[in-house]
Design a protein around this motif. Structure first.
Motif, PDB file in Angstrom:
ATOM      1  N   GLY A   8       0.814  -1.210   0.000  1.00 32.51           N
ATOM      2  CA  GLY A   8       0.000   0.000   0.000  1.00 32.51           C
ATOM      3  C   GLY A   8       0.848   1.261   0.000  1.00 32.51           C
ATOM      4  N   VAL A   9       1.918   1.263   0.784  1.00 31.71           N
ATOM      5  CA  VAL A   9       2.818   2.421   0.816  1.00 31.71           C
ATOM      6  C   VAL A   9       3.502   2.596  -0.537  1.00 31.71           C
ATOM      7  CG1 VAL A   9       4.950   3.305   1.834  1.00 31.71           C
ATOM      8  CG2 VAL A   9       3.180   2.356   3.308  1.00 31.71           C
ATOM      9  N   ILE A  10       3.926   1.496  -1.131  1.00 33.05           N
ATOM     10  CA  ILE A  10       4.572   1.570  -2.449  1.00 33.05           C
ATOM     11  C   ILE A  10       3.598   2.099  -3.494  1.00 33.05           C
ATOM     12  CG2 ILE A  10       5.542   0.165  -4.317  1.00 33.05           C
ATOM     13  CD1 ILE A  10       6.810  -1.589  -2.110  1.00 33.05           C
ATOM     14  N   LEU A  11       2.355   1.609  -3.482  1.00 33.71           N
ATOM     15  CA  LEU A  11       1.343   2.108  -4.425  1.00 33.71           C
ATOM     16  C   LEU A  11       1.080   3.590  -4.211  1.00 33.71           C
ATOM     17  CD1 LEU A  11      -1.516  -0.515  -4.795  1.00 33.71           C
ATOM     18  CD2 LEU A  11      -0.097   0.451  -6.575  1.00 33.71           C
ATOM     19  N   LEU A  12       0.971   4.003  -2.962  1.00 36.57           N
ATOM     20  CA  LEU A  12       0.712   5.401  -2.655  1.00 36.57           C
ATOM     21  C   LEU A  12       1.858   6.289  -3.131  1.00 36.57           C
ATOM     22  CD1 LEU A  12      -1.217   7.385  -1.231  1.00 36.57           C
ATOM     23  CD2 LEU A  12       0.096   7.002   0.846  1.00 36.57           C
ATOM     24  N   LEU A  13       3.080   5.868  -2.883  1.00 38.56           N
ATOM     25  CA  LEU A  13       4.233   6.663  -3.323  1.00 38.56           C
ATOM     26  C   LEU A  13       4.339   6.732  -4.845  1.00 38.56           C
ATOM     27  CD1 LEU A  13       6.933   5.589  -0.727  1.00 38.56           C
ATOM     28  CD2 LEU A  13       5.727   7.776  -0.869  1.00 38.56           C
ATOM     29  N   LEU A  14       4.076   5.607  -5.523  1.00 31.89           N
ATOM     30  CA  LEU A  14       4.093   5.616  -6.989  1.00 31.89           C
ATOM     31  C   LEU A  14       3.009   6.532  -7.557  1.00 31.89           C
ATOM     32  CD1 LEU A  14       4.782   1.896  -7.921  1.00 31.89           C
ATOM     33  CD2 LEU A  14       6.245   3.859  -8.392  1.00 31.89           C
ATOM     34  N   GLY A  15       1.812   6.475  -6.970  1.00 33.22           N
ATOM     35  CA  GLY A  15       0.721   7.339  -7.416  1.00 33.22           C
ATOM     36  C   GLY A  15       1.033   8.808  -7.199  1.00 33.22           C
ATOM     37  N   LEU A  16       1.621   9.142  -6.053  1.00 35.74           N
ATOM     38  CA  LEU A  16       1.994  10.535  -5.782  1.00 35.74           C
ATOM     39  C   LEU A  16       3.114  11.001  -6.709  1.00 35.74           C
ATOM     40  CD1 LEU A  16       1.830  10.570  -1.890  1.00 35.74           C
ATOM     41  CD2 LEU A  16       0.252  11.680  -3.490  1.00 35.74           C
ATOM     42  N   PHE A  17       4.067  10.123  -6.985  1.00 37.82           N
ATOM     43  CA  PHE A  17       5.150  10.466  -7.908  1.00 37.82           C
ATOM     44  C   PHE A  17       4.603  10.732  -9.309  1.00 37.82           C
ATOM     45  CE2 PHE A  17       8.447   9.110 -10.959  1.00 37.82           C
ATOM     46  CZ  PHE A  17       9.421  10.046 -10.646  1.00 37.82           C
ATOM     47  N   LEU A  18       3.673   9.903  -9.752  1.00 38.78           N
ATOM     48  CA  LEU A  18       3.057  10.083 -11.064  1.00 38.78           C
ATOM     49  C   LEU A  18       2.236  11.369 -11.103  1.00 38.78           C
ATOM     50  CD1 LEU A  18       2.884   8.624 -13.758  1.00 38.78           C
ATOM     51  CD2 LEU A  18       0.918   7.388 -12.899  1.00 38.78           C
ATOM     52  N   ALA A  19       1.507  11.656 -10.036  1.00 38.70           N
ATOM     53  CA  ALA A  19       0.721  12.893  -9.970  1.00 38.70           C
ATOM     54  C   ALA A  19       1.630  14.118  -9.976  1.00 38.70           C
ATOM     55  CB  ALA A  19      -0.154  12.885  -8.721  1.00 38.70           C
ATOM     56  N   TYR A  20       2.760  14.030  -9.298  1.00 40.43           N
ATOM     57  CA  TYR A  20       3.710  15.142  -9.305  1.00 40.43           C
ATOM     58  C   TYR A  20       4.259  15.382 -10.716  1.00 40.43           C
ATOM     59  CZ  TYR A  20       7.871  17.905  -8.431  1.00 40.43           C
ATOM     60  OH  TYR A  20       8.833  18.884  -8.481  1.00 40.43           O
ATOM     61  N   GLY A  21       4.543  14.318 -11.436  1.00 40.67           N
ATOM     62  CA  GLY A  21       5.033  14.458 -12.809  1.00 40.67           C
ATOM     63  C   GLY A  21       4.003  15.082 -13.727  1.00 40.67           C
ATOM     64  N   LEU A  22       2.732  14.840 -13.465  1.00 41.12           N
ATOM     65  CA  LEU A  22       1.664  15.407 -14.289  1.00 41.12           C
ATOM     66  C   LEU A  22       1.305  16.836 -13.879  1.00 41.12           C
ATOM     67  CD1 LEU A  22      -0.669  12.307 -14.428  1.00 41.12           C
ATOM     68  CD2 LEU A  22       0.710  13.211 -16.291  1.00 41.12           C
ATOM     69  N   SER A  23       1.825  17.295 -12.746  1.00 36.10           N
ATOM     70  CA  SER A  23       1.440  18.618 -12.249  1.00 36.10           C
ATOM     71  C   SER A  23       1.904  19.749 -13.162  1.00 36.10           C
ATOM     72  CB  SER A  23       1.982  18.825 -10.832  1.00 36.10           C
ATOM     73  OG  SER A  23       3.394  18.910 -10.849  1.00 36.10           O
ATOM     74  N   LYS A  24       2.998  19.563 -13.914  1.00 36.26           N
ATOM     75  CA  LYS A  24       3.462  20.613 -14.826  1.00 36.26           C
ATOM     76  C   LYS A  24       2.427  20.875 -15.914  1.00 36.26           C
ATOM     77  CE  LYS A  24       6.914  21.731 -18.259  1.00 36.26           C
ATOM     78  NZ  LYS A  24       7.988  21.243 -19.084  1.00 36.26           N
ATOM     79  N   ASP A  25       1.899  19.803 -16.510  1.00 34.25           N
ATOM     80  CA  ASP A  25       0.879  19.979 -17.539  1.00 34.25           C
ATOM     81  C   ASP A  25      -0.386  20.593 -16.962  1.00 34.25           C
ATOM     82  OD1 ASP A  25       2.425  19.069 -19.611  1.00 34.25           O
ATOM     83  OD2 ASP A  25       1.721  17.006 -19.460  1.00 34.25           O
ATOM     84  N   SER A  26      -0.733  20.188 -15.744  1.00 29.09           N
ATOM     85  CA  SER A  26      -1.933  20.741 -15.114  1.00 29.09           C
ATOM     86  C   SER A  26      -1.771  22.234 -14.858  1.00 29.09           C
ATOM     87  CB  SER A  26      -2.221  20.030 -13.794  1.00 29.09           C
ATOM     88  OG  SER A  26      -2.407  18.667 -13.999  1.00 29.09           O
ATOM     89  N   ARG A  27      -0.617  22.636 -14.338  1.00 23.41           N
ATOM     90  CA  ARG A  27      -0.384  24.066 -14.091  1.00 23.41           C
ATOM     91  C   ARG A  27      -0.405  24.856 -15.387  1.00 23.41           C
ATOM     92  NH1 ARG A  27       4.930  24.813 -11.402  1.00 23.41           N
ATOM     93  NH2 ARG A  27       5.409  22.880 -12.460  1.00 23.41           N
ATOM     94  N   LEU A  28       0.136  24.285 -16.455  1.00 20.71           N
ATOM     95  CA  LEU A  28       0.119  24.978 -17.738  1.00 20.71           C
ATOM     96  C   LEU A  28      -1.294  25.143 -18.272  1.00 20.71           C
ATOM     97  CD1 LEU A  28       3.258  23.616 -19.539  1.00 20.71           C
ATOM     98  CD2 LEU A  28       2.697  25.991 -19.164  1.00 20.71           C
ATOM     99  N   MET A  29      -2.128  24.117 -18.100  1.00 22.10           N
ATOM    100  CA  MET A  29      -3.502  24.227 -18.586  1.00 22.10           C
ATOM    101  C   MET A  29      -4.315  25.208 -17.744  1.00 22.10           C
ATOM    102  SD  MET A  29      -4.556  20.455 -19.920  1.00 22.10           S
ATOM    103  CE  MET A  29      -3.773  19.458 -18.673  1.00 22.10           C
TER     104      MET A  29
END
Length: 127
Positions: A8-29
């Motif tokens: 569960g911790v590994i899944l949570l960290l992977l999901g947060l890492f992926l969300a952080y990577g997508l945050s640049k596109d979100s901020r641009l939009m």
């Protein structure tokens, strides 16, 4: 029990890492400007796997300045070069294609990983 919580911790960290990577596109939009840019050329880069990769060179006006940059987010076919492209741009953040199907897929994956990670951590297990 400890294995499931670790998973569960590994899944949570992977999901947060992926969300952080997508945050640049979100901020641009959200905060960037949608701009119609002219494609003025192609930048060809030698790649070990594919031979050459072709990136469009964009030119547009932003805040009374002319901006010229290479959009190295995705390659294009040199035989079918578009004349204009719609992009999101912000000086401090960069350039983005906006909401694409790849962005949607990775956003859904990120949300699912975060939810299942929280469920795996918070579930009570019998001893």
């Amino acid at each position: 029990m400890i294995i499931i919580r670790t998973f569960g911790v590994i899944l949570l960290l992977l999901g947060l890492f992926l969300a952080y990577g997508l945050s640049k596109d979100s901020r641009l939009m959200l905060f960037g400007s949608k701009i119609k840019a002219d494609v003025i050329g192609i930048d060809s880069v030698k790649n070990k796997r594919f031979g050459y990769v072709h990136y469009p060179i964009l030119q547009f006006n932003y805040k009374q300045k002319q901006v010229r940059l290479v959009k190295d987010l995705s390659s294009i076919n040199p035989k079918k070069v578009p004349t204009h492209m719609e992009v999101y741009y912000e000086e401090d953040i960069g350039i983005s294609d906006g909401f694409t199907y790849i962005y949607a897929i990775f956003s859904i994956m990120s949300i699912i990983m975060i939810i299942f990670g929280i469920i795996a951590i918070r579930t009570k297990y019998p001893h």
